[in-house]
Design a protein around this motif. Structure first.
Motif, PDB file in Angstrom:
ATOM      1  N   VAL A 111       3.731   3.626 -13.941  1.00 18.27           N
ATOM      2  CA  VAL A 111       4.431   3.858 -12.688  1.00 18.27           C
ATOM      3  C   VAL A 111       5.856   3.312 -12.683  1.00 18.27           C
ATOM      4  CG1 VAL A 111       2.288   3.934 -11.377  1.00 18.27           C
ATOM      5  CG2 VAL A 111       3.507   1.760 -11.603  1.00 18.27           C
ATOM      6  N   ASN A 112       6.208   2.480 -13.667  1.00 18.24           N
ATOM      7  CA  ASN A 112       7.584   1.999 -13.728  1.00 18.24           C
ATOM      8  C   ASN A 112       7.874   1.451 -15.121  1.00 18.24           C
ATOM      9  OD1 ASN A 112      10.129   1.655 -12.616  1.00 18.24           O
ATOM     10  ND2 ASN A 112       9.335   0.657 -10.763  1.00 18.24           N
ATOM     11  N   MET A 114      -3.653  -3.370 -11.741  1.00 13.35           N
ATOM     12  CA  MET A 114      -2.228  -3.321 -12.060  1.00 13.35           C
ATOM     13  C   MET A 114      -1.990  -4.085 -13.354  1.00 13.35           C
ATOM     14  SD  MET A 114       1.059  -4.719  -9.868  1.00 13.35           S
ATOM     15  CE  MET A 114       1.186  -3.277  -8.802  1.00 13.35           C
ATOM     16  N   ILE A 115      -1.301  -3.460 -14.287  1.00 10.88           N
ATOM     17  CA  ILE A 115      -0.929  -4.113 -15.539  1.00 10.88           C
ATOM     18  C   ILE A 115       0.592  -4.200 -15.593  1.00 10.88           C
ATOM     19  CG2 ILE A 115      -0.921  -3.934 -18.048  1.00 10.88           C
ATOM     20  CD1 ILE A 115      -3.661  -2.590 -17.838  1.00 10.88           C
ATOM     21  N   ILE A 116       1.083  -5.403 -15.821  1.00 10.13           N
ATOM     22  CA  ILE A 116       2.524  -5.655 -15.919  1.00 10.13           C
ATOM     23  C   ILE A 116       2.790  -6.188 -17.320  1.00 10.13           C
ATOM     24  CG2 ILE A 116       4.490  -6.938 -14.985  1.00 10.13           C
ATOM     25  CD1 ILE A 116       2.820  -7.225 -12.375  1.00 10.13           C
ATOM     26  N   GLY A 148       0.238   8.626  -5.486  1.00 11.87           N
ATOM     27  CA  GLY A 148      -1.197   8.799  -5.603  1.00 11.87           C
ATOM     28  C   GLY A 148      -1.881   8.005  -6.697  1.00 11.87           C
ATOM     29  N   SER A 149      -1.211   6.991  -7.245  1.00  9.61           N
ATOM     30  CA  SER A 149      -1.847   6.206  -8.311  1.00  9.61           C
ATOM     31  C   SER A 149      -2.797   5.146  -7.767  1.00  9.61           C
ATOM     32  CB  SER A 149      -0.773   5.535  -9.178  1.00  9.61           C
ATOM     33  OG  SER A 149      -0.034   6.497  -9.882  1.00  9.61           O
ATOM     34  N   HIS A 161       0.826  -1.205   0.000  1.00  7.86           N
ATOM     35  CA  HIS A 161       0.000   0.000   0.000  1.00  7.86           C
ATOM     36  C   HIS A 161       0.861   1.257   0.000  1.00  7.86           C
ATOM     37  CE1 HIS A 161      -3.523   2.428   0.585  1.00  7.86           C
ATOM     38  NE2 HIS A 161      -3.076   2.918   1.729  1.00  7.86           N
ATOM     39  N   GLU A 162       0.608   2.131  -0.977  1.00 10.71           N
ATOM     40  CA  GLU A 162       1.293   3.399  -1.214  1.00 10.71           C
ATOM     41  C   GLU A 162       2.664   3.239  -1.886  1.00 10.71           C
ATOM     42  OE1 GLU A 162       1.239   5.675   2.416  1.00 10.71           O
ATOM     43  OE2 GLU A 162      -0.879   6.190   2.160  1.00 10.71           O
ATOM     44  N   ASP A 163       3.052   2.003  -2.187  1.00 12.33           N
ATOM     45  CA  ASP A 163       4.311   1.763  -2.911  1.00 12.33           C
ATOM     46  C   ASP A 163       4.087   0.912  -4.159  1.00 12.33           C
ATOM     47  OD1 ASP A 163       6.031   3.150  -1.108  1.00 12.33           O
ATOM     48  OD2 ASP A 163       5.956   1.442   0.261  1.00 12.33           O
ATOM     49  N   ALA A 164       2.852   0.789  -4.618  1.00 14.17           N
ATOM     50  CA  ALA A 164       2.560  -0.097  -5.742  1.00 14.17           C
ATOM     51  C   ALA A 164       3.318   0.336  -6.993  1.00 14.17           C
ATOM     52  CB  ALA A 164       1.063  -0.115  -6.033  1.00 14.17           C
TER      53      ALA A 164
END
Length: 228
Positions: free
Chosen positions: A191-192, A173-175, A162-163, A118-121
């Motif tokens: 996000v990465n 989440m899409i990887i 904030g995502s 949580h908050e680091d996804a």
């Protein structure tokens, strides 16, 4: 003629990858296609399996700690995961390109973890594998502290704040793993983006890492990269 060439080039650029039909890795009924690796289950009688099916969802109870790992190996794919923390905020992760079990701390398989905490996804954690990103020192710390094993700086911080949705709401989440790159989106935000990964295929794993997490969707789409 110039217009035709421009249109042709644009078409070729967007057709460099072709997606195949999406399929689900979770049938909503049982753990078919997966196996559990929980060290405590080796030695402690009556240890519970921390991965259960509840109300049509796959649930990681968080403890005892371990991993739920696909039987199959995957490469060049897009994974879509819908998840939430139904209670207290906590930790979990999706492991891409997993291979040798218990390679780190006698618990974690070799892999590249996409953090769900949580908050680091979207953070990367490298686990006896490695990956690069832009602005590595800023996002991973001093180079002298980098490493892929116990005691080293294995965390690569994600690009956004904030995502994630508020606690108890569903996140998507899409990887995307294509060749030696991994891209991660959380609720539509990139996000990465990692590249030069030391591994390009492997199993997919979900964690039991201290917190209860519900999964209602785990879909995978293969990507066929066409030669240019």
């Amino acid at each position: 003629m110039k217009y035709f060439i421009a249109v042709l080039c644009t078409s070729l650029m967007f057709s460099s990858c072709k997606e195949e039909t999406s399929s689900s890795l979770f049938n909503g009924k049982d753990l078919s296609g997966w196996h559990v690796d929980v060290p405590e289950m080796d030695t402690i009688p009556n240890t519970i399996n921390p991965f259960i099916i509840r109300d049509g969802m796959l649930v990681s109870l968080g403890t005892p700690r371990g991993h739920l790992i696909t039987d199959d190996i995957y490469k060049d794919y897009r994974l879509e995961v819908e998840y939430r923390f139904p209670g207290e905020p906590g930790n979990c992760g999706v492991l891409a390109h997993a291979s040798t079990p218990r390679a780190l701390y006698k618990m974690f398989p070799k892999s590249i973890e996409v953090q769900m905490q949580h908050e680091d996804a979207g953070d990367f954690w490298v686990i006896v594998e490695d990956i690069e990103v832009d602005n590595m020192v800023e996002r991973r710390g001093p180079k002298s502290e980098w490493g892929i094993t116990e005691g080293k700086n294995r965390r690569i911080v994600n690009l956004t704040d904030g995502s994630e949705k508020p606690l108890k709401e569903w996140n998507t989440m899409i990887i995307e793993c294509l060749k030696d790159e991994i891209k991660v989106w959380v609720n539509g935000d990139l996000v990465n983006h990692g590249f030069n990964a030391t591994v390009t295929s492997g199993q997919i794993a979900l964690q039991a890492e201290g917190s209860e997490v519900e999964f209602r969707k785990i879909n995978i789409t293969s990507i066929v990269a066409l030669s240019k």
